[in-house]
Design an enzyme around this catalytic site. Structure first.
Site, PDB file in Angstrom:
ATOM      1  N   THR A  66       0.803  -1.226   0.000  1.00 33.09           N
ATOM      2  CA  THR A  66       0.000   0.000   0.000  1.00 33.09           C
ATOM      3  C   THR A  66       0.835   1.275   0.000  1.00 33.09           C
ATOM      4  O   THR A  66       0.295   2.367  -0.189  1.00 33.09           O
ATOM      5  CB  THR A  66      -0.955   0.021   1.213  1.00 33.09           C
ATOM      6  OG1 THR A  66      -0.202  -0.162   2.419  1.00 33.09           O
ATOM      7  CG2 THR A  66      -2.011  -1.065   1.100  1.00 33.09           C
ATOM      8  N   GLY A 126       5.311   2.952  -0.026  1.00 31.70           N
ATOM      9  CA  GLY A 126       6.754   2.745   0.022  1.00 31.70           C
ATOM     10  C   GLY A 126       7.293   1.772  -1.012  1.00 31.70           C
ATOM     11  O   GLY A 126       6.876   1.756  -2.172  1.00 31.70           O
ATOM     12  N   ASP A 185      -3.321  -8.975   7.427  1.00 32.42           N
ATOM     13  CA  ASP A 185      -2.156  -8.573   8.209  1.00 32.42           C
ATOM     14  C   ASP A 185      -1.204  -9.755   8.241  1.00 32.42           C
ATOM     15  O   ASP A 185      -1.598 -10.858   8.663  1.00 32.42           O
ATOM     16  CB  ASP A 185      -2.596  -8.190   9.628  1.00 32.42           C
ATOM     17  CG  ASP A 185      -1.495  -7.556  10.454  1.00 32.42           C
ATOM     18  OD1 ASP A 185      -0.306  -7.874  10.215  1.00 32.42           O
ATOM     19  OD2 ASP A 185      -1.820  -6.759  11.352  1.00 32.42           O
ATOM     20  N   TYR A 228      14.703  -3.517  16.262  1.00 34.18           N
ATOM     21  CA  TYR A 228      14.552  -3.395  14.811  1.00 34.18           C
ATOM     22  C   TYR A 228      15.755  -4.011  14.108  1.00 34.18           C
ATOM     23  O   TYR A 228      15.604  -4.789  13.151  1.00 34.18           O
ATOM     24  CB  TYR A 228      14.382  -1.937  14.391  1.00 34.18           C
ATOM     25  CG  TYR A 228      14.361  -1.788  12.883  1.00 34.18           C
ATOM     26  CD1 TYR A 228      13.280  -2.260  12.147  1.00 34.18           C
ATOM     27  CD2 TYR A 228      15.439  -1.214  12.199  1.00 34.18           C
ATOM     28  CE1 TYR A 228      13.267  -2.162  10.757  1.00 34.18           C
ATOM     29  CE2 TYR A 228      15.421  -1.107  10.821  1.00 34.18           C
ATOM     30  CZ  TYR A 228      14.339  -1.579  10.101  1.00 34.18           C
ATOM     31  OH  TYR A 228      14.335  -1.490   8.727  1.00 34.18           O
ATOM     32  N   PRO A 251      18.255  -2.206   1.926  1.00 34.46           N
ATOM     33  CA  PRO A 251      18.358  -0.764   1.660  1.00 34.46           C
ATOM     34  C   PRO A 251      18.847   0.015   2.880  1.00 34.46           C
ATOM     35  O   PRO A 251      18.592  -0.353   4.029  1.00 34.46           O
ATOM     36  CB  PRO A 251      16.911  -0.361   1.333  1.00 34.46           C
ATOM     37  CG  PRO A 251      16.154  -1.640   1.145  1.00 34.46           C
ATOM     38  CD  PRO A 251      16.865  -2.645   1.988  1.00 34.46           C
ATOM     39  N   GLU A 262       7.381   6.215   3.857  1.00 34.86           N
ATOM     40  CA  GLU A 262       6.627   6.354   5.104  1.00 34.86           C
ATOM     41  C   GLU A 262       7.379   5.784   6.302  1.00 34.86           C
ATOM     42  O   GLU A 262       6.916   5.880   7.432  1.00 34.86           O
ATOM     43  CB  GLU A 262       5.281   5.626   4.989  1.00 34.86           C
ATOM     44  CG  GLU A 262       4.260   6.309   4.113  1.00 34.86           C
ATOM     45  CD  GLU A 262       2.894   5.638   4.193  1.00 34.86           C
ATOM     46  OE1 GLU A 262       2.787   4.576   4.844  1.00 34.86           O
ATOM     47  OE2 GLU A 262       1.931   6.175   3.622  1.00 34.86           O
TER      48      GLU A 262
END
Length: 255
Positions: free
Chosen positions: A13, A15, A62, A155, A185, A191
């Protein structure tokens, strides 16, 4: 029936995921797009069908929901089952805090999305690859997989897991002729930082001040390249940064 190739892109949706879906659609691929935001998915599907004359199948789920992933992927219509490429793009960072101050709910969300979601979707698509005797998994990692940086803790751990899982997939699926590519990346102006800073636009903007960060289209170009190499060629691991960034630690900003 169609002779077009088929790609499945998670987190489509916005990026990287949206850019990748558009890139492949523009080259005549049929596209399965997944995400949590149904209206955005449907709008993107309509946009691609109108612009490129290809087929699009939007699936709203999800990736953290194991049963939903399983149910929807098992129920793919027969003419959508000949998937050529899976892009595991769905992922996020939440918060930028030291280990002792980080929100443990953020940890759970990152682990469930970045690791478990990738596993669930990969296993859901694998039977279609196995049936055809070929396939290509492209996992979107991060330079955070290569260098742990301050206040990146969990993360960075999840993206290190993506790198390890990619290596394991490549080994375990070798005899099944399934390619596995990990694309890592660096800083990219999408976003991503808005999500990480939970809607704080000012904090997000600071991340990208003083240099030209990667753009979503850059990663889409790379994904398209690696997906269109000859069958006997697989790029295993790619680290991609903008010219102003050396790695997860060092970025040169013009101030």
């Amino acid at each position: 029936m169609t002779n077009s190739k088929i790609i499945l892109v998670t987190g489509a949706t916005a990026g990287f995921g949206k850019a990748i879906a558009l890139q492949f659609a523009a080259s005549g691929w049929d596209v399965i797009i997944t995400g949590r935001r149904q209206r955005r998915l449907e709008a993107l599907a309509s946009e691609m069908e109108a612009a490129y004359g290809i087929r699009v199948l939007p699936l709203t789920f999800d990736v953290r929901d194991r049963q939903s992933v399983k149910a929807q992927l098992e129920a793919l219509p027969e003419d959508w089952q000949a998937i050529d490429v899976l892009v595991n793009n769905a992922g996020l960072a939440l918060g930028r805090d030291t280990f002792d101050q980080a929100d443990m709910d953020d940890w759970e969300t990152m682990i469930d999305t970045n690791i478990k979601g990738l596993l669930y979707v990969s296993r859901g698509v694998l039977p279609y690859f196995e049936k055809r005797g070929k396939g290509h998994i492209i996992n979107i990692g991060s330079t955070a997989a290569k260098d742990v940086y301050p206040m990146g803790n969990v993360y960075c751990a999840t993206k290190s897991a993506v790198e390890a899982i990619s290596k394991a997939q490549r080994i375990d699926l070798l005899s099944k002729k399934i390619k596995v590519t990990a694309i890592h990346p660096g800083a990219a102006q999408t976003e991503f930082s808005i999500v990480r800073f939970k809607g704080d636009q000012a904090e997000s903007d600071k991340v990208y001040e003083g240099y030209h960060a990667l753009e979503a289209k850059d990663i889409a170009d790379i994904a398209f390249y690696v997906a269109n190499l000859p069958e006997h060629v697989c790029i295993n691991d790619l680290v991609v940064t903008c010219t102003a960034q050396a790695n997860a630690f060092f970025t040169h900003k013009e101030v």
